[in-house]
Design a protein around this motif. Structure first.
Motif, PDB file in Angstrom:
ATOM      1  N   GLY A   1       0.791  -1.369   0.052  1.00 50.13           N
ATOM      2  CA  GLY A   1       0.017  -0.033   0.056  1.00 50.13           C
ATOM      3  C   GLY A   1       0.709   1.227   0.039  1.00 50.13           C
ATOM      4  N   GLY A   2       1.987   0.970   0.178  1.00 54.86           N
ATOM      5  CA  GLY A   2       3.139   2.600   0.148  1.00 54.86           C
ATOM      6  C   GLY A   2       4.289   2.199  -0.352  1.00 54.86           C
ATOM      7  N   PRO A   3       5.202   3.188  -0.608  1.00 56.50           N
ATOM      8  CA  PRO A   3       6.453   2.824  -1.361  1.00 56.50           C
ATOM      9  C   PRO A   3       7.497   2.311  -0.369  1.00 56.50           C
ATOM     10  CG  PRO A   3       6.419   5.064  -0.451  1.00 56.50           C
ATOM     11  CD  PRO A   3       4.847   4.486  -0.282  1.00 56.50           C
ATOM     12  N   ASN A   4       8.407   1.643  -1.045  1.00 61.17           N
ATOM     13  CA  ASN A   4       9.350   0.590  -0.200  1.00 61.17           C
ATOM     14  C   ASN A   4      10.709   1.238  -0.413  1.00 61.17           C
ATOM     15  OD1 ASN A   4       7.333  -1.359   0.670  1.00 61.17           O
ATOM     16  ND2 ASN A   4       7.450  -2.006  -1.223  1.00 61.17           N
ATOM     17  N   PRO A   5      11.126   2.189   0.301  1.00 65.29           N
ATOM     18  CA  PRO A   5      12.537   3.070  -0.001  1.00 65.29           C
ATOM     19  C   PRO A   5      13.537   2.295   0.540  1.00 65.29           C
ATOM     20  CG  PRO A   5      11.261   4.205   1.936  1.00 65.29           C
ATOM     21  CD  PRO A   5      10.242   3.352   1.342  1.00 65.29           C
ATOM     22  N   ASN A   6      13.268   1.539   1.688  1.00 67.04           N
ATOM     23  CA  ASN A   6      14.425   1.047   2.364  1.00 67.04           C
ATOM     24  C   ASN A   6      15.092  -0.134   1.775  1.00 67.04           C
ATOM     25  OD1 ASN A   6      13.816   2.655   4.366  1.00 67.04           O
ATOM     26  ND2 ASN A   6      12.435   1.170   5.559  1.00 67.04           N
ATOM     27  N   VAL A   7      16.226  -0.468   2.175  1.00 69.74           N
ATOM     28  CA  VAL A   7      16.878  -1.750   1.677  1.00 69.74           C
ATOM     29  C   VAL A   7      16.930  -2.706   2.836  1.00 69.74           C
ATOM     30  CG1 VAL A   7      18.945  -2.757   0.472  1.00 69.74           C
ATOM     31  CG2 VAL A   7      18.375  -0.454  -0.120  1.00 69.74           C
ATOM     32  N   TYR A   8      16.766  -3.934   2.759  1.00 71.71           N
ATOM     33  CA  TYR A   8      16.599  -4.926   3.814  1.00 71.71           C
ATOM     34  C   TYR A   8      17.981  -5.922   3.692  1.00 71.71           C
ATOM     35  CZ  TYR A   8      12.323  -2.765   4.422  1.00 71.71           C
ATOM     36  OH  TYR A   8      11.231  -1.873   4.831  1.00 71.71           O
ATOM     37  N   PHE A   9      18.827  -6.102   4.418  1.00 68.16           N
ATOM     38  CA  PHE A   9      19.763  -7.148   4.411  1.00 68.16           C
ATOM     39  C   PHE A   9      19.572  -8.406   5.617  1.00 68.16           C
ATOM     40  CE2 PHE A   9      21.634  -3.284   3.439  1.00 68.16           C
ATOM     41  CZ  PHE A   9      22.777  -3.674   2.380  1.00 68.16           C
ATOM     42  N   ILE A  10      19.287  -9.493   5.200  1.00 72.29           N
ATOM     43  CA  ILE A  10      18.828 -10.541   6.000  1.00 72.29           C
ATOM     44  C   ILE A  10      19.940 -11.205   6.597  1.00 72.29           C
ATOM     45  CG2 ILE A  10      17.404 -12.724   6.016  1.00 72.29           C
ATOM     46  CD1 ILE A  10      16.193 -12.027   3.550  1.00 72.29           C
ATOM     47  N   ALA A  11      19.917 -10.867   7.826  1.00 75.30           N
ATOM     48  CA  ALA A  11      21.322 -11.241   8.620  1.00 75.30           C
ATOM     49  C   ALA A  11      21.204 -12.852   9.103  1.00 75.30           C
ATOM     50  CB  ALA A  11      21.561 -10.574   9.827  1.00 75.30           C
ATOM     51  N   SER A  12      19.957 -12.984   9.656  1.00 77.46           N
ATOM     52  CA  SER A  12      19.828 -14.579   9.706  1.00 77.46           C
ATOM     53  C   SER A  12      18.138 -14.513   9.977  1.00 77.46           C
ATOM     54  CB  SER A  12      19.963 -14.898  11.302  1.00 77.46           C
ATOM     55  OG  SER A  12      19.491 -14.193  12.235  1.00 77.46           O
ATOM     56  N   GLY A  13      17.895 -15.817   9.917  1.00 76.75           N
ATOM     57  CA  GLY A  13      16.160 -15.971   9.413  1.00 76.75           C
ATOM     58  C   GLY A  13      15.896 -16.189   8.196  1.00 76.75           C
TER      59      GLY A  13
ATOM     60  N   PRO B   1      12.312 -16.624  13.227  1.00 74.78           N
ATOM     61  CA  PRO B   1      12.647 -15.539  13.917  1.00 74.78           C
ATOM     62  C   PRO B   1      13.795 -14.985  13.164  1.00 74.78           C
ATOM     63  CG  PRO B   1      12.408 -17.476  15.466  1.00 74.78           C
ATOM     64  CD  PRO B   1      12.240 -17.995  13.894  1.00 74.78           C
ATOM     65  N   THR B   2      13.693 -13.725  12.910  1.00 74.50           N
ATOM     66  CA  THR B   2      14.477 -12.946  11.590  1.00 74.50           C
ATOM     67  C   THR B   2      15.257 -11.845  12.023  1.00 74.50           C
ATOM     68  OG1 THR B   2      13.145 -14.097   9.988  1.00 74.50           O
ATOM     69  CG2 THR B   2      14.504 -12.026   9.326  1.00 74.50           C
ATOM     70  N   LEU B   3      16.358 -11.535  11.668  1.00 80.20           N
ATOM     71  CA  LEU B   3      17.206 -10.463  12.056  1.00 80.20           C
ATOM     72  C   LEU B   3      17.574  -9.732  10.720  1.00 80.20           C
ATOM     73  CD1 LEU B   3      18.469  -9.153  14.524  1.00 80.20           C
ATOM     74  CD2 LEU B   3      20.666 -10.079  14.071  1.00 80.20           C
TER      75      LEU B   3
END
Length: 824
Positions: free
Chosen positions: A739-751, A790-792
């Motif tokens: 429903g909105g913009p996704n300006p962030n970048v996500y690094f999956i450290a664990s999970g 469970p995700t970091l």
């Protein structure tokens, strides 16, 4: 006392113990009642012999019995630790935790209610001071569950009821002894009375100090057992010393509760030892402790019963009225808990309900035993307690114990029959028929294989096969023709039988050492939940329990938080590795369960029911596969390492069996056999070592794992590392909402996470990057990201991203290359 006479008496007591058990079975009476009868008879006869002139030959033995060195400390320091410790070894702690609310209510609240109800009621009708009446209440508030538990087991009552009663008895001893220690301080003459504040401050020391003492001594004992690996008798000897050292250290050195210390030590050993000892060593330890506890429980009852004539020697008519007051008050207090507080807890959803007939059985089965007599003996031995208080405490505690044994205990089985608890329900009757049919099918196949292997006479084999076939056909027909069993109940029956077969397979894996004792215990707890879920709610309850077997509990989330916040990774690594192994074992067993349905269930219930059961097993297998896939996303390659380890352990067990067969056939001698087994033991130690699991890489490691980032200038990488924000998400929690913009970048450290866009979904694991220039940018605000474990996540928000782009012209290219590689 002459040592020969003393040894003779002890030997005779063991003969009494041996006779009592089969006699109790023949007379259909509780074992403790028979022991009490023998104890009273022995003491009475000894007193008569001493006071008669008919013979002097038996006077030495009679005198030795009357003067036998029975003291309260003998019960509390010698027998009580044994009984408590063995009870914890037999406890299913994980299932006990499911019912911790009703157990604590019945163990602690019920003791308090019984103590004050009996105390205040007694104070209205006796000349004893109130505190002495409360002392009587504390003494009679502890229960002995052995009689009702044994009867519940004989009538196949729900396992949960036995757990409730065993958990209650384990903890109410501690509560009653703590109250006893408090009130006797007020009763003793010449000793300053403790203040209420002192009493309140004493309880945390008793509880916490006892728990810590037991835990510390148990951990030291486990360390010693680990040093004695391969020497099972040495390990058992350490376990025998453990409860006594814990009890004495808590009571004499720490000033805490010895009962709590023993319970804590036993629970620690129960939780940790199966994973550190071999299955054979753990089995031998528990078997030996079962024998020790049987002897201790029987001896404490017989010896306590020897004291009964002494306690009741000067009973007066008025005392009988006080006994009646204690009986009525104690039963009323227990009834208030069972019929008042427990239904209230069920109503507010803090506890599952206990049916009315079972509550009546628990009420009437609240027998008192040796602990009550031991505490009463401690009062009568205390010279600082007034004589009249000593006399009445001894009489009231003893008479009340006799009432529970000879009135409640003798009539308990009849009460259970009157309640209808000894009659099988239609579902249980059908289950018994199905179990017989399945068992006979297995027997027929094994008999056929045995006759073929040993080349027996074919005509004899055929004649016996015809007879057995007729019996099998009758059993199958009875299982099929249960007209009062609905189809949904047939599914329930099938699920219960499947869970039983799954239990056998898990135990076989444990015996073959392809699954450790600790993990097997965990799997057996899950199977118990499957059985109880199927019994309670059919396929719905079964699948609910199946989903629970792969769910992340609060312990896992706590371990994840410790890893995230404190960088303490050991608990999470251990629990994650356990989860890998449990899921692998479930996957293997569920494949065998499908074969079991085809070979056993289909013959009894037909193809349609078998197909429905296979569909449920397939749904469960899908749940397990999904959980395994999520783990493999988190920790790529670890599942494959565990499978290799499983194959190596299986091969070693098969090799060991071959050598055992060769030794039995005389193909190899004892020395060669021992040498080969030593080589296998050496290889097994290496094969059983679980591969290390890298739980969560640091920010620096994560950035360096992507080649484009690794090529950045060190100063740029350090700034990027500082710019990343850490966020934790529980399973199912949304990371990005559509429903909105996704300006962030996500690094999956664990999970692991699941990305859903326009009805399609993708799963990503550790080391993946999701960002505005990749998959999310194409979604145009329609992406939904949720954690599936469970995700970091390391987050680079829009403002920090813009700063990084200004700092380094190479950053944009590195980010684009990384996202492109991540989503290729």
């Amino acid at each position: 006392m002459d040592i020969v006479v003393l040894t003779t008496i002890v030997a005779l007591l063991f003969l009494v113990i041996a006779i009592s058990e089969p006699l109790a079975s023949v007379l259909r009476l509780p074992y403790s009642v028979i022991l009490a009868v023998f104890g009273v008879l022995i003491a009475t006869v000894a007193g008569i012999v001493l006071n008669t002139t008919l013979t002097d030959a038996l006077d030495p033995i009679a005198s030795a019995i009357v003067e036998f060195p029975i003291r309260a400390n003998v019960f509390l320091y010698l027998f009580l630790p044994t009984l408590l410790f063995q009870a914890t070894l037999g406890m299913n702690l994980r299932r006990m935790l499911d019912d911790w609310v009703p157990i604590l209510v019945m163990a602690i609240v019920a003791v308090l209610v019984a103590t004050f109800t009996v105390g205040y009621a007694l104070s209205l009708f006796s000349a004893l001071p109130l505190v002495a009446c409360l002392l009587v209440g504390a003494i009679v508030s502890t229960t002995d569950p052995s009689a009702v538990v044994s009867i519940f087991r004989s009538i196949a009552a729900p396992q949960r009821l036995a757990r409730l009663i065993e958990g209650e008895s384990l903890l109410n001893d501690a509560a009653a002894i703590a109250l006893f220690g408090l009130f006797i301080g007020f009763v003793m003459v010449g000793v300053p009375d403790p203040t209420p504040a002192d009493a309140l401050l004493q309880f945390p020391t008793l509880l916490i100090g006892g728990a810590i003492t037991g835990w510390v001594i148990a951990r030291i004992s486990l360390w010693l057992m680990g040093m004695f690996d391969g020497h099972e008798l040495a390990q058992v000897s350490v376990s025998v010393a453990l409860p006594y050292l814990a009890y004495i250290a808590a009571e004499q050195s720490v000033g805490a509760s010895g009962v709590i210390a023993v319970v804590a030590a036993g629970l620690t050993l129960t939780l940790l030892a199966p994973g550190r000892l071999t299955p054979q060593a753990w089995s031998r330890l528990t078997d030996i402790w079962a024998v020790l506890a049987h002897w201790a429980g029987a001896l404490i009852f017989v010896l306590a019963a020897l004291l009964i004539p002494r306690f009741l020697g000067d009973v007066q008519l008025a005392d009988l009225g006080l006994v009646a007051v204690v009986v009525v008050a104690a039963i009323a207090a227990r009834a208030a808990i069972l019929f008042g507080l427990l239904p209230l807890l069920s109503w507010v959803k803090l506890s599952t309900s206990v049916e009315g007939p079972y509550r009546v059985a628990i009420l009437w089965g609240g027998l008192r035993g040796a602990v009550t007599l031991a505490l009463a003996l401690a009062v009568t031995e205390n010279a600082l307690v007034p004589d009249e208080t000593q006399r009445l405490v001894g009489i009231l505690a003893t008479a009340f114990t006799l009432f529970t044994l000879f009135v409640q205990g003798v009539s308990l089985r009849k009460v259970i029959g009157w309640l209808g608890l000894d009659r099988l329900s239609p579902l249980d009757q059908a289950l018994s028929k199905q179990v017989v049919a399945v068992a006979l099918q297995t027997v027929r196949e094994e008999v056929a294989q045995t006759t073929h292997c040993h080349d027996l006479d074919q005509s004899i084999m055929r004649s016996e096969a015809v007879k057995f076939g007729d019996r099998l056909e009758t059993a199958v027909r009875q299982a099929e023709e249960a007209d009062d069993i609905l189809d949904r109940d047939r599914i329930t029956l099938g699920l219960i039988v499947l869970a039983g077969a799954e239990r056998d397979m898990i135990l076989e894996h444990m015996r073959d050492r392809t699954l450790s004792s600790r993990l097997a215990e965990h799997a057996l707890v899950d199977i118990d939940r499957l059985i109880e879920g199927a019994r309670a709610s059919g396929r719905t309850g079964y699948m609910r329990a199946a989903r629970r077997t792969v769910a992340y509990g609060w312990q896992f989330r706590l371990a994840f938080r410790l890893s995230e916040r404190a960088r303490f990774h050991a608990p999470l690594a251990r629990m994650t590795a356990h989860r890998f192994e449990i899921l692998l074992a479930q996957r293997l067993v569920l494949g065998d369960i499908r074969n079991f349905i085809d070979q056993r269930i289909r013959r009894i219930h037909g193809q349609r029911v078998a197909d429905l059961l296979k569909e449920l097993i397939s749904r469960r297998a899908h749940i397990v596969d999904g959980a395994m896939e999520e783990l493999q996303l988190q920790y790529p390659g670890y599942g494959e390492e565990l499978q290799k380890r499983f194959i190596r352990r299986t091969a070693l067990r098969l090799e060991e069996r071959e050598y055992e067969t060769m030794r039995a056939d005389g193909l190899i001698g004892q020395e060669v056999h021992a040498t080969l087994l030593a080589e296998i033991a050496s290889r097994r130690a290496e094969a059983e070592a679980r591969p290390d699991l890298d739980i969560a890489p640091s920010k620096q490691q994560l950035l360096e794992s992507f080649p484009p980032f690794a090529q950045l200038e060190p100063t740029v990488r350090r700034k990027l590392k500082r710019a990343l924000r850490t966020e934790y998400y529980d399973p199912g929690k949304r990371i990005v909402t559509p429903g909105g913009p996704n300006p962030n970048v996500y690094f999956i450290a664990s999970g692991a996470v699941e990305v859903e866009i326009a009805g399609q979904s993708w799963k990503f694991g550790r080391g993946e990057i999701l960002g505005q220039t990749g998959l999310l940018a194409r979604s145009r605000g329609r992406a939904k990201i949720r954690a599936i474990t469970p995700t970091l996540v390391l987050v680079l928000d829009q403002s920090r991203l813009a700063e990084m782009q200004k700092i380094s012209p190479d950053f944009d290219a590195a980010m684009a290359a990384t996202l492109s590689a991540s989503h290729a």
